[in-house]
Design a protein around this motif. Sequence first.
Motif, PDB file in Angstrom:
ATOM      1  N   GLY A   5       0.799  -1.156   0.096  1.00  0.00           N
ATOM      2  CA  GLY A   5       0.023  -0.055  -0.138  1.00  0.00           C
ATOM      3  C   GLY A   5       1.036   1.257   0.066  1.00  0.00           C
ATOM      4  N   HIS A   6       0.169   2.338  -0.414  1.00  0.00           N
ATOM      5  CA  HIS A   6       0.992   3.714  -0.773  1.00  0.00           C
ATOM      6  C   HIS A   6       2.051   4.185   0.235  1.00  0.00           C
ATOM      7  CE1 HIS A   6      -2.275   5.013  -3.589  1.00  0.00           C
ATOM      8  NE2 HIS A   6      -1.815   3.743  -4.086  1.00  0.00           N
ATOM      9  N   SER A   7       1.466   4.241   1.703  1.00  0.00           N
ATOM     10  CA  SER A   7       2.550   4.840   2.554  1.00  0.00           C
ATOM     11  C   SER A   7       3.405   3.842   3.398  1.00  0.00           C
ATOM     12  CB  SER A   7       1.661   5.475   3.678  1.00  0.00           C
ATOM     13  OG  SER A   7       0.963   4.623   4.421  1.00  0.00           O
ATOM     14  N   ALA A   8       2.708   2.487   3.430  1.00  0.00           N
ATOM     15  CA  ALA A   8       3.574   1.207   3.864  1.00  0.00           C
ATOM     16  C   ALA A   8       4.609   0.864   3.121  1.00  0.00           C
ATOM     17  CB  ALA A   8       2.620   0.244   4.087  1.00  0.00           C
ATOM     18  N   GLY A   9       4.331   0.712   1.530  1.00  0.00           N
ATOM     19  CA  GLY A   9       5.341   0.278   0.819  1.00  0.00           C
ATOM     20  C   GLY A   9       6.425   1.340   0.616  1.00  0.00           C
ATOM     21  N   ASP A  10       6.285   2.496   0.657  1.00  0.00           N
ATOM     22  CA  ASP A  10       7.112   3.586   0.412  1.00  0.00           C
ATOM     23  C   ASP A  10       7.991   3.504   1.689  1.00  0.00           C
ATOM     24  OD1 ASP A  10       8.700   5.695   0.258  1.00  0.00           O
ATOM     25  OD2 ASP A  10       7.029   7.157   0.479  1.00  0.00           O
ATOM     26  N   LEU A  11       7.558   3.118   2.922  1.00  0.00           N
ATOM     27  CA  LEU A  11       8.213   3.160   4.131  1.00  0.00           C
ATOM     28  C   LEU A  11       9.183   2.153   4.159  1.00  0.00           C
ATOM     29  CD1 LEU A  11       5.675   4.682   6.715  1.00  0.00           C
ATOM     30  CD2 LEU A  11       7.563   5.569   6.113  1.00  0.00           C
ATOM     31  N   ALA A  12       8.534   0.833   3.739  1.00  0.00           N
ATOM     32  CA  ALA A  12       9.386  -0.335   3.887  1.00  0.00           C
ATOM     33  C   ALA A  12      10.791  -0.185   2.845  1.00  0.00           C
ATOM     34  CB  ALA A  12       8.634  -1.461   3.278  1.00  0.00           C
ATOM     35  N   SER A  13      10.639   0.309   1.617  1.00  0.00           N
ATOM     36  CA  SER A  13      11.674   0.457   0.649  1.00  0.00           C
ATOM     37  C   SER A  13      12.623   1.476   1.116  1.00  0.00           C
ATOM     38  CB  SER A  13      11.207   0.806  -0.802  1.00  0.00           C
ATOM     39  OG  SER A  13      10.576   2.096  -0.694  1.00  0.00           O
ATOM     40  N   ALA A  14      12.170   2.747   1.758  1.00  0.00           N
ATOM     41  CA  ALA A  14      12.996   3.666   2.273  1.00  0.00           C
ATOM     42  C   ALA A  14      13.647   3.147   3.573  1.00  0.00           C
ATOM     43  CB  ALA A  14      12.080   4.625   2.934  1.00  0.00           C
ATOM     44  N   ALA A  15      13.096   2.195   4.407  1.00  0.00           N
ATOM     45  CA  ALA A  15      13.952   1.646   5.365  1.00  0.00           C
ATOM     46  C   ALA A  15      15.003   0.801   5.122  1.00  0.00           C
ATOM     47  CB  ALA A  15      12.885   0.618   6.167  1.00  0.00           C
ATOM     48  N   VAL A  16      14.767   0.077   3.943  1.00  0.00           N
ATOM     49  CA  VAL A  16      15.931  -0.739   3.596  1.00  0.00           C
ATOM     50  C   VAL A  16      17.053   0.276   2.951  1.00  0.00           C
ATOM     51  CG1 VAL A  16      16.648  -2.301   1.715  1.00  0.00           C
ATOM     52  CG2 VAL A  16      14.537  -2.745   2.874  1.00  0.00           C
ATOM     53  N   VAL A  17      16.973   1.007   2.195  1.00  0.00           N
ATOM     54  CA  VAL A  17      17.904   1.894   1.442  1.00  0.00           C
ATOM     55  C   VAL A  17      18.629   2.763   2.599  1.00  0.00           C
ATOM     56  CG1 VAL A  17      16.967   1.960  -0.780  1.00  0.00           C
ATOM     57  CG2 VAL A  17      16.483   3.735   0.701  1.00  0.00           C
ATOM     58  N   GLU A  18      17.761   3.057   3.405  1.00  0.00           N
ATOM     59  CA  GLU A  18      18.401   4.153   4.721  1.00  0.00           C
ATOM     60  C   GLU A  18      19.539   3.108   5.640  1.00  0.00           C
ATOM     61  OE1 GLU A  18      14.924   5.643   6.425  1.00  0.00           O
ATOM     62  OE2 GLU A  18      14.818   7.099   4.957  1.00  0.00           O
ATOM     63  N   ARG A  19      18.842   1.969   5.845  1.00  0.00           N
ATOM     64  CA  ARG A  19      19.653   1.144   6.613  1.00  0.00           C
ATOM     65  C   ARG A  19      21.228   0.589   5.810  1.00  0.00           C
ATOM     66  NH1 ARG A  19      15.629   3.050   8.738  1.00  0.00           N
ATOM     67  NH2 ARG A  19      15.207   2.403  10.804  1.00  0.00           N
ATOM     68  N   LEU A  20      21.015   0.384   4.472  1.00  0.00           N
ATOM     69  CA  LEU A  20      22.165   0.173   3.646  1.00  0.00           C
ATOM     70  C   LEU A  20      23.129   1.381   3.598  1.00  0.00           C
ATOM     71  CD1 LEU A  20      20.330  -1.709   0.740  1.00  0.00           C
ATOM     72  CD2 LEU A  20      21.984  -2.644   2.594  1.00  0.00           C
ATOM     73  N   ASP A  21      22.542   2.498   3.540  1.00  0.00           N
ATOM     74  CA  ASP A  21      23.201   3.712   3.494  1.00  0.00           C
ATOM     75  C   ASP A  21      23.835   3.911   4.786  1.00  0.00           C
ATOM     76  OD1 ASP A  21      24.011   6.412   2.093  1.00  0.00           O
ATOM     77  OD2 ASP A  21      23.106   7.180   3.947  1.00  0.00           O
ATOM     78  N   ASP A  22      23.290   3.725   5.804  1.00  0.00           N
ATOM     79  CA  ASP A  22      23.909   3.819   7.397  1.00  0.00           C
ATOM     80  C   ASP A  22      25.206   3.120   7.597  1.00  0.00           C
ATOM     81  OD1 ASP A  22      21.990   5.562   7.964  1.00  0.00           O
ATOM     82  OD2 ASP A  22      20.695   4.352   9.267  1.00  0.00           O
ATOM     83  N   ALA A  23      24.975   1.750   6.742  1.00  0.00           N
ATOM     84  CA  ALA A  23      26.131   0.793   6.939  1.00  0.00           C
ATOM     85  C   ALA A  23      27.566   1.354   6.190  1.00  0.00           C
ATOM     86  CB  ALA A  23      26.010  -0.548   6.195  1.00  0.00           C
ATOM     87  N   ILE A  24      27.396   2.199   5.413  1.00  0.00           N
ATOM     88  CA  ILE A  24      28.777   2.777   4.627  1.00  0.00           C
ATOM     89  C   ILE A  24      29.577   3.394   5.577  1.00  0.00           C
ATOM     90  CG2 ILE A  24      29.502   4.689   3.159  1.00  0.00           C
ATOM     91  CD1 ILE A  24      27.031   4.274   1.567  1.00  0.00           C
ATOM     92  N   THR A  25      30.860   2.969   5.640  1.00  0.00           N
ATOM     93  CA  THR A  25      31.970   3.291   6.624  1.00  0.00           C
ATOM     94  C   THR A  25      33.127   3.759   5.983  1.00  0.00           C
ATOM     95  OG1 THR A  25      32.618   1.287   7.061  1.00  0.00           O
ATOM     96  CG2 THR A  25      31.257   2.002   8.570  1.00  0.00           C
ATOM     97  N   GLY A  26      33.168   3.446   4.631  1.00  0.00           N
ATOM     98  CA  GLY A  26      34.484   3.786   3.730  1.00  0.00           C
ATOM     99  C   GLY A  26      34.280   3.227   2.361  1.00  0.00           C
TER     100      GLY A  26
END
Length: 264
Positions: A59-80
């Motif tokens: 669903g609109h907001s839920a799917g958006d939040l789920a995909s955002a959660a994944v890419v944000e956590r992947l981005d947070d993992a960047i250390t170098g």
Amino acid sequence: MTEIGGNNSGHTIALPGRKDQKFTLAWAAGTHTGYRRTANEDSYVARSPMFAVADGMGGHSAGDLASAAVVERLDDAITGDFLPARAVERALERATDYIGLIAQDSELGVGTTVTGAVVTEHHESACFAVFNVGDSRVYSFEDDTLTQITRDHSVVQDMVDAGVLSRDEADDHPDANIITRAIGFNAAPSPDFWMVPIRRGQRLLICSDGLTREVPEDELSRQLAERRPTEETISSLLESALDSGGRDNITAIIVDVLEVPTVD
């Protein structure tokens, strides 16, 4: 929709402790809601060493939040400049926990696909750790040949593997949108990984199924073979998907390998 990072025409990295071992990458990313969706549930991160696309469901907001959660956590993992594949797994585990909180009020569940590539060190050399959960895809274009690196986690892919369907029949099958693995839905993440050596002239295409369901692989190959700058190629691919109907959200990242260390 969450967009992290952007276009880069020439980013140079060196293997840890070996400044003579330098690699230069260029990349671009783009996304479009398409013509039939009212919201864009795709998200992406395009920031070295992490390049990934997530296609949300629920669903609109839920799917958006789920995909955002994944890419944000992947981005947070960047250390170098380099990351181990295990960092991807940990990021997906953290995203799964967060998606579980989002899904508490959802009767149908909330989830997302994710696919991508992270620059990692493998056997004292640089390579792409390509990863996938769901039916978004990573392709490699090299020596004028387009190769799908990832395997779809879908009902129709299982049928193709079993010999029940041909690849052409699978594209138009009524169950083409049913996936067998995702991030979320109260399941532990289970990504597949492939280690792909980094070679000069290589192009990676990372995309959601909104592109691959509209643009056939021979057309993807033709456009990648033109060797236009990454940003121009992304624009052309999105335009092709829209011209073919734009029935879903469309997201794509292209990563070009411009230079690799010279082998003596």
